[in-house]
Design an enzyme around this catalytic site. Sequence first.
Site, PDB file in Angstrom:
ATOM      1  CG  HIS A  99      -2.000   1.022   1.111  1.00 64.86           C
ATOM      2  ND1 HIS A  99      -1.774   2.354   1.348  1.00 64.86           N
ATOM      3  CD2 HIS A  99      -3.302   0.917   0.737  1.00 64.86           C
ATOM      4  CE1 HIS A  99      -2.904   3.027   1.130  1.00 64.86           C
ATOM      5  NE2 HIS A  99      -3.840   2.172   0.761  1.00 64.86           N
ATOM      6  CD  GLU A 169      -5.556   1.849  -2.935  1.00 64.81           C
ATOM      7  OE1 GLU A 169      -6.716   1.680  -2.579  1.00 64.81           O
ATOM      8  OE2 GLU A 169      -4.605   2.004  -2.139  1.00 64.81           O
TER       9      GLU A 169
HETATM   10  P1  13P Z   1      -9.896   6.202   0.400  1.00 62.92           P
HETATM   11  O1  13P Z   1     -11.045   5.357  -0.088  1.00 62.92           O
HETATM   12  O2  13P Z   1     -10.108   6.761   1.758  1.00 62.92           O
HETATM   13  O3  13P Z   1      -9.511   7.234  -0.618  1.00 62.92           O
HETATM   14  O4  13P Z   1      -8.624   5.206   0.558  1.00 62.92           O
HETATM   15  C1  13P Z   1      -8.295   4.350  -0.472  1.00 62.92           C
HETATM   16  C2  13P Z   1      -7.278   3.393   0.003  1.00 62.92           C
HETATM   17  O5  13P Z   1      -6.160   3.786   0.327  1.00 62.92           O
HETATM   18  C3  13P Z   1      -7.654   1.980   0.093  1.00 62.92           C
HETATM   19  O6  13P Z   1      -6.547   1.169   0.275  1.00 62.92           O
END
Ligand code: 13P
Length: 258
Positions: A99, A169
């Site tokens: 992550h 992401e």
């Molecule tokens: P948000 O949905 O709060 O933007 O976070 C996304 C995330 O980092 C999921 O791993």
Amino acid sequence: MAGVNFPFVIGNWKMNLTPYESETVAKKIVAGLPPEGLPIEIGICPSYPAMERVQRVIAKTSITLGSQNMFWKEDGSYTGEVSVRMLKDMGCHYVIIGHSERRIHLRETDYEVNKKIRLALQYGLVPILCVGEKFEERQDGKRDVVIMEEVANALKGVDKFSQLIIAYEPVWVIGRGEAIEPNEACSAIGLIRYTLKDIYPQKTIDDKIKLLYGGSIDDKNITDFVDNEEINGVLVGGSSLKPEVYIGMINNLAKHVS
Ligand code: 13P
């Protein structure tokens, strides 16, 4: 009931809830879902200390437990770390690996990410590999190269798996409250698929690899993303902490897919 092509909605609770609060939120989510199974793969990734309580709440439901991280060694003198065997013992099915918050705040590298993925797979956990560019990288026109390198480096020597999940992401969209345009997510995910073609046969990609989008997803925008064939589901942060929003996301998606 789990199905191969059901869209994924996986909640990453990050470092937000105490074990008691986690149990309460999990109970509300379970209570808000219809008793009959939904055509959706639902996952929750609580913090380590909350896992056991959450697992007890979701045990008889179709919600699956995941972890936010694991260490890259099997056992040993690694104070403060949590091993893959511990996660298996807790009933984990998924493990989020790489992550951006760990890459940024804990300096996690592609090398460690790769070791974690290999170990997770060896023990039958499904890794959720996170990749994505930072704002400055995007400004410098490096989005594509960052994504391609993160995917290729993470998957070096990764050849045997029954399922692998990759979440795109964009770092600058996490927690922003406004997602990117779905077509932009599709283009990044398309690029991941293109990168995977250098590593795996098309059949492996089609049958075994699921691609998610993560970043400011909520009950209002979820279907705009999962509507696209490119996107197999979402990884959700903030909205997964609010039971009514998480349930709303799942119900909106269920109406959409059934
Ligand atoms: P948000 O949905 O709060 O933007 O976070 C996304 C995330 O980092 C999921 O791993």
